[in-house]
Design a protein around this motif. Structure first.
Motif, PDB file in Angstrom:
ATOM      1  N   CYS A  10       4.873  14.887 -34.692  1.00 28.78           N
ATOM      2  CA  CYS A  10       3.947  14.610 -35.792  1.00 28.78           C
ATOM      3  C   CYS A  10       2.624  15.327 -35.498  1.00 28.78           C
ATOM      4  O   CYS A  10       2.092  15.207 -34.398  1.00 28.78           O
ATOM      5  CB  CYS A  10       3.726  13.110 -35.917  1.00 28.78           C
ATOM      6  SG  CYS A  10       2.467  12.660 -37.119  1.00 28.78           S
ATOM      7  N   CYS A  13      -0.270  11.996 -35.193  1.00 30.96           N
ATOM      8  CA  CYS A  13      -0.322  11.140 -34.000  1.00 30.96           C
ATOM      9  C   CYS A  13       0.245  11.835 -32.760  1.00 30.96           C
ATOM     10  O   CYS A  13       0.168  11.284 -31.669  1.00 30.96           O
ATOM     11  CB  CYS A  13       0.410   9.829 -34.262  1.00 30.96           C
ATOM     12  SG  CYS A  13       2.186  10.028 -34.534  1.00 30.96           S
ATOM     13  N   LYS A  17       9.402  12.263 -32.769  1.00 23.32           N
ATOM     14  CA  LYS A  17      10.274  11.334 -33.482  1.00 23.32           C
ATOM     15  C   LYS A  17      11.445  12.108 -34.051  1.00 23.32           C
ATOM     16  O   LYS A  17      11.431  13.329 -34.094  1.00 23.32           O
ATOM     17  CB  LYS A  17       9.512  10.640 -34.610  1.00 23.32           C
ATOM     18  CG  LYS A  17       8.407   9.739 -34.095  1.00 23.32           C
ATOM     19  CD  LYS A  17       7.807   8.925 -35.196  1.00 23.32           C
ATOM     20  CE  LYS A  17       6.737   8.008 -34.603  1.00 23.32           C
ATOM     21  NZ  LYS A  17       5.957   7.368 -35.621  1.00 23.32           N
ATOM     22  N   MET A  22      10.685  11.732 -40.447  1.00 27.93           N
ATOM     23  CA  MET A  22       9.423  12.437 -40.688  1.00 27.93           C
ATOM     24  C   MET A  22       9.410  13.018 -42.100  1.00 27.93           C
ATOM     25  O   MET A  22      10.444  13.135 -42.751  1.00 27.93           O
ATOM     26  CB  MET A  22       9.259  13.588 -39.689  1.00 27.93           C
ATOM     27  CG  MET A  22       9.483  13.211 -38.255  1.00 27.93           C
ATOM     28  SD  MET A  22       8.112  12.408 -37.488  1.00 27.93           S
ATOM     29  CE  MET A  22       7.109  13.779 -37.064  1.00 27.93           C
ATOM     30  N   ARG A  24       8.076  16.463 -44.187  1.00 24.99           N
ATOM     31  CA  ARG A  24       7.690  17.852 -43.934  1.00 24.99           C
ATOM     32  C   ARG A  24       6.631  18.285 -44.936  1.00 24.99           C
ATOM     33  O   ARG A  24       6.819  18.166 -46.137  1.00 24.99           O
ATOM     34  CB  ARG A  24       8.925  18.737 -44.058  1.00 24.99           C
ATOM     35  CG  ARG A  24       8.698  20.183 -43.716  1.00 24.99           C
ATOM     36  CD  ARG A  24      10.043  20.897 -43.659  1.00 24.99           C
ATOM     37  NE  ARG A  24       9.862  22.288 -43.311  1.00 24.99           N
ATOM     38  CZ  ARG A  24      10.272  23.292 -44.073  1.00 24.99           C
ATOM     39  NH1 ARG A  24      10.884  23.071 -45.218  1.00 24.99           N
ATOM     40  NH2 ARG A  24      10.067  24.534 -43.693  1.00 24.99           N
ATOM     41  N   TYR A  47       5.484  18.708 -39.542  1.00 23.33           N
ATOM     42  CA  TYR A  47       6.015  17.368 -39.732  1.00 23.33           C
ATOM     43  C   TYR A  47       4.965  16.292 -39.501  1.00 23.33           C
ATOM     44  O   TYR A  47       4.136  16.411 -38.608  1.00 23.33           O
ATOM     45  CB  TYR A  47       7.213  17.138 -38.806  1.00 23.33           C
ATOM     46  CG  TYR A  47       8.411  17.953 -39.232  1.00 23.33           C
ATOM     47  CD1 TYR A  47       9.360  17.405 -40.086  1.00 23.33           C
ATOM     48  CD2 TYR A  47       8.568  19.264 -38.826  1.00 23.33           C
ATOM     49  CE1 TYR A  47      10.450  18.145 -40.508  1.00 23.33           C
ATOM     50  CE2 TYR A  47       9.662  20.019 -39.244  1.00 23.33           C
ATOM     51  CZ  TYR A  47      10.586  19.447 -40.083  1.00 23.33           C
ATOM     52  OH  TYR A  47      11.662  20.178 -40.510  1.00 23.33           O
ATOM     53  N   VAL A  48       5.022  15.250 -40.350  1.00 24.52           N
ATOM     54  CA  VAL A  48       4.093  14.126 -40.276  1.00 24.52           C
ATOM     55  C   VAL A  48       4.920  12.850 -40.405  1.00 24.52           C
ATOM     56  O   VAL A  48       5.909  12.811 -41.130  1.00 24.52           O
ATOM     57  CB  VAL A  48       3.059  14.189 -41.430  1.00 24.52           C
ATOM     58  CG1 VAL A  48       2.056  13.076 -41.328  1.00 24.52           C
ATOM     59  CG2 VAL A  48       2.352  15.522 -41.455  1.00 24.52           C
ATOM     60  N   CYS A  49       4.515  11.782 -39.704  1.00 29.52           N
ATOM     61  CA  CYS A  49       5.168  10.479 -39.850  1.00 29.52           C
ATOM     62  C   CYS A  49       5.056  10.015 -41.297  1.00 29.52           C
ATOM     63  O   CYS A  49       4.198  10.485 -42.046  1.00 29.52           O
ATOM     64  CB  CYS A  49       4.508   9.452 -38.930  1.00 29.52           C
ATOM     65  SG  CYS A  49       4.670   9.829 -37.190  1.00 29.52           S
ATOM     66  N   LYS A  50       5.880   9.054 -41.662  1.00 28.03           N
ATOM     67  CA  LYS A  50       5.913   8.608 -43.057  1.00 28.03           C
ATOM     68  C   LYS A  50       4.757   7.711 -43.459  1.00 28.03           C
ATOM     69  O   LYS A  50       4.694   7.271 -44.587  1.00 28.03           O
ATOM     70  CB  LYS A  50       7.242   7.900 -43.350  1.00 28.03           C
ATOM     71  CG  LYS A  50       8.404   8.870 -43.415  1.00 28.03           C
ATOM     72  CD  LYS A  50       9.686   8.193 -43.815  1.00 28.03           C
ATOM     73  CE  LYS A  50      10.801   9.211 -43.917  1.00 28.03           C
ATOM     74  NZ  LYS A  50      12.080   8.611 -44.256  1.00 28.03           N
ATOM     75  N   CYS A  54      -1.145   8.905 -40.604  1.00 33.12           N
ATOM     76  CA  CYS A  54      -0.836  10.097 -39.808  1.00 33.12           C
ATOM     77  C   CYS A  54      -1.262  11.366 -40.548  1.00 33.12           C
ATOM     78  O   CYS A  54      -1.755  12.301 -39.932  1.00 33.12           O
ATOM     79  CB  CYS A  54       0.646  10.160 -39.455  1.00 33.12           C
ATOM     80  SG  CYS A  54       1.056   9.163 -38.021  1.00 33.12           S
ATOM     81  N   ALA A  58      -3.928  14.021 -39.286  1.00 33.33           N
ATOM     82  CA  ALA A  58      -3.580  15.445 -39.202  1.00 33.33           C
ATOM     83  C   ALA A  58      -4.638  16.311 -39.880  1.00 33.33           C
ATOM     84  O   ALA A  58      -4.963  17.395 -39.398  1.00 33.33           O
ATOM     85  CB  ALA A  58      -2.217  15.691 -39.838  1.00 33.33           C
TER      86      ALA A  58
END
Length: 89
Positions: A10, A13, A17, A22, A24, A47-50, A54, A58
Motif C-alpha cells: 500500500c 500505510c 497485503k 487492495m 489499484r 495499490y492502496v488499501c480499501k 490510506c 498516500a
C-alpha cells in the motif's frame, strides 16, 4: 505446494497485503488518474488499501507521486477520494 498469492504494498500505510484486498489507482497513457476496480486496465498502477484513510495518507506522504514519478493535482486527489468513498460503501 500451494499457489503463490500475489502481494502488493500500500502506498499509504506501506503494508504488504494480498492483491485482491487492495484497490489499484491507475494512470492512463493520457495522464488521467482513476480507480481500477478490476485491476486489469492498461497503465501504471499503484495499490492502496480499501479504506479511505490510506488514500489520504498516500496523497499526504506523496506515496502516489513517488509511484507515478509525477506530481498529482489537488483536484485529482479529491476526485480519487470521492471515488474511493463510493466504492468503500
Amino acid at each position: 505446494m500451494g499457489k503463490k498469492i500475489p502481494m502488493r504494498m500500500c502506498v499509504g500505510c506501506r503494508q504488504m497485503k494480498e492483491k485482491k484486498d487492495m484497490i489499484r489507482v491507475l494512470r492512463t497513457q493520457e495522464g488521467e488518474f482513476c480507480i481500477d476496480i478490476t485491476g486489469k486496465k492498461n497503465g501504471r498502477g499503484a495499490y492502496v488499501c480499501k479504506n479511505p484513510q490510506c488514500l489520504q495518507m498516500a496523497v499526504k506522504n506523496h506515496g502516489l507521486e513517488r509511484s507515478f514519478k509525477m506530481s498529482i493535482p489537488k483536484e485529482t486527489a479529491v476526485l480519487l477520494e470521492k471515488e474511493m468513498e463510493r466504492i468503500a460503501e
